[in-house]
Write a protein that holds these residues in place. Structure first.
Motif, PDB file in Angstrom:
ATOM      1  N   LYS A  36       0.701  -1.153   0.047  1.00  0.00           N
ATOM      2  CA  LYS A  36       0.073   0.119  -0.121  1.00  0.00           C
ATOM      3  C   LYS A  36       0.807   1.137  -0.030  1.00  0.00           C
ATOM      4  O   LYS A  36       0.649   2.452  -0.810  1.00  0.00           O
ATOM      5  CB  LYS A  36      -0.856   0.009   1.142  1.00  0.00           C
ATOM      6  N   ASP A  37       1.970   1.265   0.778  1.00  0.00           N
ATOM      7  CA  ASP A  37       2.755   2.432   1.020  1.00  0.00           C
ATOM      8  C   ASP A  37       4.237   2.379   0.653  1.00  0.00           C
ATOM      9  O   ASP A  37       4.876   2.128   1.605  1.00  0.00           O
ATOM     10  CB  ASP A  37       2.324   3.110   2.227  1.00  0.00           C
ATOM     11  N   ARG A 182      -2.469   5.252  -1.793  1.00  0.00           N
ATOM     12  CA  ARG A 182      -2.079   6.135  -0.631  1.00  0.00           C
ATOM     13  C   ARG A 182      -3.036   7.313  -0.492  1.00  0.00           C
ATOM     14  O   ARG A 182      -3.085   7.733   0.764  1.00  0.00           O
ATOM     15  CB  ARG A 182      -0.738   6.682  -0.734  1.00  0.00           C
TER      16      ARG A 182
END
Length: 270
Positions: A36-37, A182
């Motif tokens: 995700k990040d 994000r």
């Protein structure tokens, strides 16, 4: 693979080659399903690598053949490439003015182009799509040039360019889908927009091949035009984005690696 491609119509060659580059963009965008990040350093390094590939491709795959073709056609060797190169930059500048878009890492208020109420995510994808127009155009023109039968245009060189563009499209796909995730978009939407940003290469690639097929004398101009458009993108967008944070040196080294990879592909295969 070269023999198979050689038996196809140049427009079909360009279509398949840009479908490949679009597919690699989609593969990169699919990384959103795994994480995700990602770190800003990773994204800056990926963008730097892509910039290096584009710089190398602009010379070895586009400008050098354009100069050789100008000589083969009896023109002043440097003049058509110079005109085409500058025209490519002017064209991208014009698109910058009429297409609303937003570069990575900037606030919504920093959007360029005409005023719009489009969401931040859409503006970001438009910026990447704008970036991808010259890449698809370069691949399409390269395959169209092969059909012209000039010694300076070879199938191997066109395939090398498609491979190089595809290679740098993987980090581009990651660099689109991850920031969207994000920013709060769902995994599915982040992937969808990430891969969609690469589809413009298929359209511009087919148009590029078709254009040079119907107007062979413009080949040196068209190759240089694609080079100028790519260099404009690199200088105006890619490099500045990698230098905004604390990873400038790392991104620069990645750009140099990308340059060497594309140079090796073009010289080794072309």
């Amino acid at each position: 693979m070269l023999a198979t491609l050689a038996g196809l119509h140049p427009i079909m060659q360009a279509f398949l080659a840009t479908c490949f580059t679009w597919g690699v963009t989609s593969l990169g965008a699919s990384a959103v399903f795994l994480a995700k990040d990602p770190s800003r350093k990773l994204l800056d390094g990926m963008l730097g690598f892509a910039a290096g590939v584009m710089i190398a491709a602009s010379y070895w795959s586009l400008l050098a053949p354009a100069i050789a073709m100008s000589e083969e056609m009896g023109s002043v060797a440097w003049l058509p490439p110079a005109i085409g190169f500058l025209a490519g930059g002017v064209f991208l500048r014009g698109l910058d003015k009429i297409l609303p878009h937003l570069h990575r890492g900037l606030p919504r208020s920093a959007a360029e182009g005409p005023p719009t109420e489009l969401p931040r995510s859409t503006l970001f994808v438009l910026a990447v799509a704008l970036h991808n127009i010259p890449e698809g155009l370069a691949v399409g023109v390269a395959f169209g040039a092969v059909a012209a039968g000039l010694p300076s245009a070879t199938m191997a060189a066109a395939v090398a360019l498609a491979l190089g563009i595809g290679l740098q499209n993987f980090p581009e796909g990651v660099a689109v889908s991850m920031p969207l995730r994000r920013d709060g978009l769902s995994v599915g939407k982040s992937f969808w927009y990430g891969q969609l940003s690469g589809f413009v290469e298929v359209i511009s690639g087919v148009l590029g091949a078709a254009l040079v097929l119907v107007a062979r004398p413009i080949l040196p101009y068209a190759l240089a035009f694609a080079a100028g458009a790519m260099i404009f993108v690199v200088i105006e967008e890619a490099i500045p984005e990698t230098q905004q944070g604390e990873n400038g040196d790392f991104a620069t080294l990645c750009a140099m690696i990308g340059f060497v990879v594309m140079m090796s592909l073009d010289v080794g295969l072309g």
